[in-house]
Design a protein around this motif. Structure first.
Motif, short mmCIF file in Angstrom:
data_model
loop_
_atom_site.label_atom_id
_atom_site.label_comp_id
_atom_site.label_asym_id
_atom_site.label_seq_id
_atom_site.Cartn_x
_atom_site.Cartn_y
_atom_site.Cartn_z
N ARG A 192 9.11 6.17 -9.01
CA ARG A 192 7.63 6.41 -9.53
C ARG A 192 7.24 5.41 -10.62
N GLN A 202 5.50 4.44 2.13
CA GLN A 202 5.93 5.67 2.89
C GLN A 202 6.64 5.20 3.87
N THR A 245 0.85 -1.25 0.03
CA THR A 245 -0.02 0.13 -0.22
C THR A 245 0.81 1.35 0.10
N PRO A 246 0.16 2.31 -0.47
CA PRO A 246 1.26 3.62 -0.28
C PRO A 246 1.85 3.96 1.09
#
Length: 354
Positions: free
Chosen positions: A332, A315, A310-311
């Motif tokens: 990216r 992070q 997941t993002p």
């Protein structure tokens, strides 16, 4: 390189492709054909600047001479399949002279155009998460087949290529001779600076030190993908013969010998190598290293059940590294559409046609 020749009458000896020859080599070749030396400069310009696919395309040559050169191969591939993503990324399947298929990718970003090139047809490393590795290994690419990928993208985009990454199909350090020759050609003949090139390797014992001796200006990117030896062996079978500490020691020698910063590639696989504990473990290995870590969120493939984190997980991993003073960033993803992962488009096309 022995210059291309039409003098050998033996039908079993295939002419050497002109693509890959330097200006002096091309000049010697045209003189052997009874032409003046300046035709070598013309030939060089048409091959490397105009992307000529046939000597018949070179309109500045006399028609009478061109007519007798029909069997001399330039060394260009055919575009077997082209797939464009909404973000402008284009993936190509190129058909080589022997019918083998290889992938290359054009990645536009503002005024920059990056080409992701392959160095082998398939890959022998068999990384568990990689579509290319699942397809097996066929052969090494020749230097002209590597350079051709860049010219093909340049021609299709109608834009000069600014950057090259050897991150496509194959392990470049298992095809070192041809890869190094291709780098030289891309630099000296196509006109792309070595500092704008990146060579990626999963690590072959002794080869990183050997690469340092060539004193290249390219960036070396080492694919770790794991924070400990056991996990690395699970993901990369060849790691069984190359302990993580030995690989990192060779990387330290590379930095010392070249004075150049290394990049480390780390594919993030949900629930497998993306936890804060893995980030801490990775940071401990890279403490004091002159390096940068590229975190790569996984592009799922059908052959295995690995998933993209997941993002927030991505992070958290990045933040943990930065808190330990490890330079890192998240790459990216480009072209996140069907068959986005390296080798996946080729595999899907083979299934469709096979």
């Amino acid at each position: 390189m022995p210059h291309p020749t039409t003098a050998d009458p033996s039908p079993s000896v295939a002419p050497i492709p002109l693509l890959g020859a330097s200006l002096p080599e091309l000049t010697r070749w045209v003189q052997l054909q009874g032409q003046p030396a300046y035709r070598g400069q013309q030939l060089h310009e048409w091959i490397y600047r105009h992307g000529a696919r046939s000597l018949a395309d070179i309109s500045v040559f006399p028609k009478s001479w061109r007519a007798g050169l029909a069997n001399i191969p330039v060394g260009r591939s055919l575009v077997h399949h082209r797939s464009a993503a909404p973000d402008g990324t284009v993936k190509y399947l190129l058909e080589l002279a022997d019918g083998c298929i290889v992938e290359t990718v054009g990645i536009p970003s503002g005024k920059r155009l990056t080409v992701c090139v392959s160095s082998q047809v398939g890959c022998p490393m068999a990384c568990d998460f990689c579509a290319t590795g699942k397809g097996g290994f066929i052969r090494n690419l020749e230097r002209h087949e590597i350079v051709d990928q860049v010219l093909t993208v340049q021609e299709d985009f109608q834009q000069r290529v600014s950057n090259i990454v050897f991150m496509g199909m194959g392990e470049p350090l298992l095809n070192t001779e041809q890869v190094l020759q291709a780098i030289q050609i891309l630099n000296q003949d196509v006109g792309i600076g070595q500092r704008s090139m990146t060579l990626s390797t999963v690590g072959i014992p002794g080869h990183i030190r050997r690469l340092a001796s060539h004193e290249l200006q390219v960036t070396l990117a080492v694919s770790l993908h794991a924070s400990n030896q056991a996990l690395r062996e699970q993901l990369i079978p060849s790691a069984h013969h190359y302990p993580l500490e030995a690989l990192l020691e060779e990387c330290r020698d590379y930095v010392q010998l070249t004075g150049r910063r290394l990049s480390f590639e780390y594919i993030l696989l949900a629930g497998l190598n993306d936890r804060p504990g893995h980030a801490l473990e990775l940071a401990s290995h890279l403490k004091g290293f002159q390096s940068h870590v590229n975190l790569i969120p996984y592009n799922p493939i059908s052959e295995v059940d690995y998933q993209r984190p997941t993002p927030q997980q991505i992070q958290d991993f990045l933040d943990t590294l930065k808190k330990r003073h490890v330079a890192a960033s998240v790459r990216r993803s480009r072209g996140l559409v069907a068959d986005a992962a390296c080798g996946q488009l080729r595999a899907s096309q083979v299934k469709a046609t096979g």
